[in-house]
Enzyme design. Structure first.
Site, PDB file in Angstrom:
ATOM      1  CG  ASP A   1       0.905 -19.727 -28.242  1.00  0.00           C
ATOM      2  OD1 ASP A   1       1.732 -20.468 -27.711  1.00  0.00           O
ATOM      3  OD2 ASP A   1       0.982 -19.357 -29.433  1.00  0.00           O
TER       4      ASP A   1
ATOM      5  CD  GLU B   1       4.702 -19.326 -24.843  1.00  0.00           C
ATOM      6  OE1 GLU B   1       5.605 -20.082 -25.206  1.00  0.00           O
ATOM      7  OE2 GLU B   1       3.964 -18.742 -25.652  1.00  0.00           O
TER       8      GLU B   1
HETATM    9  C1  NOJ Z   1       4.500 -21.010 -28.145  1.00  0.00           C
HETATM   10  C2  NOJ Z   1       4.097 -22.449 -28.211  1.00  0.00           C
HETATM   11  O1  NOJ Z   1       4.359 -23.055 -26.985  1.00  0.00           O
HETATM   12  C3  NOJ Z   1       4.871 -23.054 -29.357  1.00  0.00           C
HETATM   13  O2  NOJ Z   1       4.759 -24.443 -29.388  1.00  0.00           O
HETATM   14  C4  NOJ Z   1       4.394 -22.431 -30.638  1.00  0.00           C
HETATM   15  O3  NOJ Z   1       5.195 -22.889 -31.701  1.00  0.00           O
HETATM   16  C5  NOJ Z   1       4.476 -20.907 -30.582  1.00  0.00           C
HETATM   17  N1  NOJ Z   1       4.046 -20.359 -29.339  1.00  0.00           N
HETATM   18  C6  NOJ Z   1       3.620 -20.307 -31.658  1.00  0.00           C
HETATM   19  O4  NOJ Z   1       2.263 -20.525 -31.383  1.00  0.00           O
END
Ligand code: NOJ
Length: 562
Positions: A209, A275
């Site tokens: 993440d 990500e």
């Molecule tokens: C990216 C995640 O995909 C999202 O759902 C989340 O709100 C943020 N990161 C914070 O963790």
């Protein structure tokens, strides 16, 4: 074909958002029991792996991305024993399991943050997070001007144990998500141990993440970036003090060593998908390649508009940039953070304009708020989304399917405010609708809500999903579900698909994309209004919509055998 140990280079990964996938205990929220029950469905669909969004104990201030215990399962989803069973059962069916790692922040209910709240300023407990004194005469102003990505300031003031207003802590997302201090070796070691905990339990990989956010400029200087204080900002920019700091890559190199140390285990080395939103692409690919993470989401694909020229430029740029670092490109049409593709592609503006240089200046910063105001033609969007799926699955590299894409689900754009849960909706005072509309529980069966979920679902499902439940589509050879199944089955048997070269067929006009994959497969997508004739001497392997005689109509894609 790719060696088995390199399975991730061309894997099709299905994203499970556990709360909305399948309900095993009948309480209206998805759970691991439900996930286990649907493994035969995923096996039949033909994906190679699943990525499970956070299933850890969480107060759910941000849908599970606020983790209060990294080594357990939230009771609403089940138990560690259920997770073990899910992993074992998936493996028995030949499916790999990737889970979410949330290393940028914890929940404010995490024991370490709770300890920090009761500890004094300057203590070791506070040093695991970013605590600072405020600015202004009595410290009543935030330590700097950083915006939370969900809107408002990225700082929250605490009440000290003596009852007085005290220090501030950093939260790049919601206040319930305090950011870890990655300059603290204790945090680094804790995450090493969390990685090993799950690798030892048998998972095949981790989705990381906000991988580009972990490290902050140590001086916490004001950001020079102008941001909209209401909407917060996801925009990356040169010179940012909180995105893409050099230390991030060092952490990820360390994780790669841990993942590689499992090379001799029966499953082989473990893998990561990051990500990261680093921009431009040339910056993003620094996150992947030998010694770094394995792959990264290609959000340029998700953001691209539905036109031949934008997609062509985006594809070319993505492949070239990833090849330069020997990493596979990934392809992504949606996830739990973005409006569903079947709705996006049914709008007058379908996404960003790409050129040879990347996203155009004009459309680069379009966000959800710009697109969601446009009216939606769901039938058109669904037709295009099916064509987009065939395009995606014919491209070289890995692909991600967000749960429900295989059913052609649309964004639920009319959820009442009373049911909304996404913190970005609240922190923006309802000015953007946020991400709940893509998180509505899947319709499995039956003719009315809850469509196979046990009770009233945690977000209400639209009644017209009756026509597109998995059950309704199962026996219909022309359904979206069966287009996906057919394409995924072909992808497994045709050596041309997966990794390897893509060769454009330049003989078509500006509204057609056509490319060859060797040996012997072509993909043709018609973006224009008029049908185009199938190339002579080809045989249709799968089509995203009905052909008109020997022609491919508007917004239809075909795979062809040459
Ligand atoms: C990216 C995640 O995909 C999202 O759902 C989340 O709100 C943020 N990161 C914070 O963790």
């Amino acid at each position: 074909m790719t060696a088995e140990s390199e399975w991730w280079r061309q894997a099709v990964v299905y994203q499970i958002y556990p709360r909305s996938f399948a309900d095993g205990n009948g309480d209206g929220e998805g759970d691991i029991r439900g996930m286990i029950e649907k493994l035969p469905y995923l096996e039949q669909l033909g994906v190679d792996a699943v990525w499970v969004s956070p299933w850890y104990p969480s107060p759910m201030a941000d849908g599970g991305y606020d983790v209060s215990d990294y080594r357990d399962i939230d009771p609403r989803f089940g138990t560690l024993a259920d997770a073990d069973e899910f992993i074992a059962d998936a493996h028995a069916r030949g499916l790999r399991v990737i889970i979410d790692l949330v290393p940028n922040h914890s929940s404010d209910q995490h024991p370490w943050f709770q300890a920090a709240l009761t500890a004094p300023p300057g203590s070791l407990d506070r040093a695991r997070y970013h605590f600072r004194d405020g600015r202004g005469e009595d410290g009543n102003l935030p330590p700097n001007n950083w915006p939370s990505l969900f809107g408002g300031s990225a700082w929250e003031r605490v009440t000290e144990p003596d009852g007085k207003p005290g220090q501030w802590y950093l939260h790049m997302f919601a206040p319930e998500q305090p950011d870890w201090n990655w300059d603290n070796p204790e945090v680094v070691e804790e995450f090493d141990s969390i990685l090993r905990f799950w690798f030892d339990r048998g998972i095949d990989g981790l989705r990381v993440d906000v991988a580009d956010a972990l490290v902050k400029d140590r001086d916490l200087p004001d950001t020079p970036q102008e941001h909209d204080s209401e909407y917060g900002t996801w925009k990356r920019f040169e010179g940012s003090p909180f995105w893409d700091q050099p230390g991030v890559l060092l952490i990820q190199q360390r994780w790669r060593v841990i993942a590689d140390s499992y090379a001799d285990s029966p499953q082989g080395a473990r893998v990561f998908c990051s990500e990261a939103n680093a921009d431009p692409l040339e910056k993003l690919v620094r996150y992947v390649g030998p010694g770094q993470l394995h792959s990264t989401f290609n959000f340029d694909h998700l953001h691209s508009e539905w036109t031949a020229s934008s997609l062509r430029h985006m594809i070319d740029r993505s492949i070239t940039a990833h090849q330069a670092v020997s990493a596979p490109t990934t392809w992504v049409l949606g996830n739990h953070d973005s409006a569903r593709v079947a709705s996006r592609y049914g709008k007058p503006i379908t996404g960003r304009v790409y050129t040879t240089l990347g996203a155009s200046e004009e459309t680069k910063h379009w966000g959800a708020e710009d697109l969601e105001r446009q009216p939606t033609d769901v039938a058109l969007g669904r037709r295009r989304a099916r064509a987009a799926a065939l395009l995606e699955l014919a491209l070289p590299g890995g692909a991600y399917i967000y749960q429900g894409e295989e059913l052609g689900l649309n964004e639920v754009e009319d959820l009442p405010a009373a049911v909304m849960q996404d913190p970005s909706f609240f922190r923006n005072h309802g000015k953007i609708r946020g991400r709940d509309g893509c998180r509505v529980p899947l319709p499995w069966s039956g003719t009315e809500p809850p469509f196979g979920f046990g009770a009233d679902t945690w977000l209400p499902q639209p009644a017209d999903w009756a026509q597109i439940t998995a059950e309704a589509q199962d026996g219909d050879p022309s359904s979206t579900l069966n287009v996906y199944r057919a394409a995924l089955a072909l992808r497994r048997t045709l050596p041309a698909l997966g990794e390897g070269r893509l060769l454009w067929d330049e003989s078509w006009g500006p509204d057609v994309l056509c490319f060859d994959r060797e040996p012997g497969v072509s993909c043709l997508v018609n973006f224009g209004a008029d049908p185009v004739a199938l190339p002579a001497g080809t045989r249709v392997l799968v089509a995203s919509g009905e052909l008109v005689g020997e022609s491919v109509p508007s917004d239809v894609a075909v795979w062809l055998a040459r």
